[in-house]
Design a protein around this motif. Sequence first.
Motif, PDB file in Angstrom:
ATOM      1  N   HIS A   1       0.831  -1.221   0.000  1.00 15.38           N
ATOM      2  CA  HIS A   1       0.000   0.000   0.000  1.00 15.38           C
ATOM      3  C   HIS A   1       0.855   1.256   0.000  1.00 15.38           C
TER       4      HIS A   1
ATOM      5  N   ASP B   1      -3.975   3.879   2.328  1.00 17.87           N
ATOM      6  CA  ASP B   1      -3.589   4.075   3.732  1.00 17.87           C
ATOM      7  C   ASP B   1      -2.145   3.703   4.044  1.00 17.87           C
TER       8      ASP B   1
ATOM      9  N   HIS C   1      -6.210   0.385  -1.638  1.00 15.93           N
ATOM     10  CA  HIS C   1      -7.624   0.094  -1.444  1.00 15.93           C
ATOM     11  C   HIS C   1      -8.475   0.865  -2.465  1.00 15.93           C
TER      12      HIS C   1
ATOM     13  N   HIS D   1       2.339  -1.273   4.749  1.00  8.64           N
ATOM     14  CA  HIS D   1       1.663   0.041   4.821  1.00  8.64           C
ATOM     15  C   HIS D   1       2.651   1.128   5.232  1.00  8.64           C
TER      16      HIS D   1
HETATM   17 FE    FE Z   1      -5.032  -0.935   4.597  1.00  8.36          FE
END
Ligand code: FE
Length: 287
Positions: free
Chosen positions: A16, A21, A46, A254
């Motif tokens: 990500h 996020d 996402h 992330h």
């Molecule tokens: Fe996430």
Amino acid sequence: MQRSGRCEGPGDLHLHSTHSDGTEPPAQVMAAAHAHGMRTVALTDHDTTSGWAEAADAATSLGMTFVPGMEMSSQHEWRSIHVLAYLFDPDEPRLRAMTDRVRRSRLQRARIMADRIARDYDITWEDIVAQTSTGATVGRPHIADALIARGVVADRGEAFSTILATGGDYYVSLFSPDPVEAVELIVGAGGVAIIAHPAGRAGIPPKRLLTRMLDAGLAGFELGHRENLPAAVATLRALADERDLIVTGSSDYHGLGKPNQPGEHTTSEAMLERLIDRGTGCAPVLP
Ligand code: FE
Ligand code: AMP
Ligand code: FE
Ligand code: ZN
């Protein structure tokens, strides 16, 4: 089997960026994956594809094969199911309309959650906007980052186990499609659909639902993921063997938003080749 050489070395297919996020822009995410020895990578923000171009440039200039991807939100009863989508046509109208709608719902939902939280904590909508890159898919992690910036919680983990908990006083659900519809949309756009972290604390999706998703063209499961529980992985591995499904492993990196590190789980060369062979909506980008 013909060796195409597209996927030599380990692959991480779940990363990500700030387009959702993650805390790092796509090029930095690709550099992190490369530094951890990855040779094939996907960007799976996402409900958006907006980071693909930057990620593809960065990945290929580092000598890696880039697989375009996305993590699609879906929901079955109370259960949130994330479906990883690869190699689909990003302009296919039905899929695009759905992800646009989910992103709009996420924005409305974040505003309502912010209003609720602001009754009890010193936080404004502007605080959340300040934590969200322009155009990014907004989510609870951005609210968490605003709470961290205000000194209310120490990290995202604490925010999720308290103020942002699913079903808590401040929680608002988002609109997202049924998982079967998500698979249909992905497959309809030429993509490959894989259930993300399917063996986590919420338990395996019900067998009836899995069967319907497989009938809709579900390609496989992300069995290598730190949130999966071993007993549930064994159950799904048996189903994957029986049905000759694709099995992936990935980090769900992330940036600073989670402890997950690139390459902590990987996807085998054989599975990477199968996945790439199956996707028809767009091509992987080769170095
Ligand atoms: Fe996430
Ligand atoms: P949302 O989709 O807005 O409901 O938020 C769910 C997202 O929050 C997921 O994509 C996760 O990446 C992230 N998330 C969930 N739990 C945690 C946690 N404990 N720490 C950090 N991030 C989390
Ligand atoms: Fe997920
Ligand atoms: Zn993810």
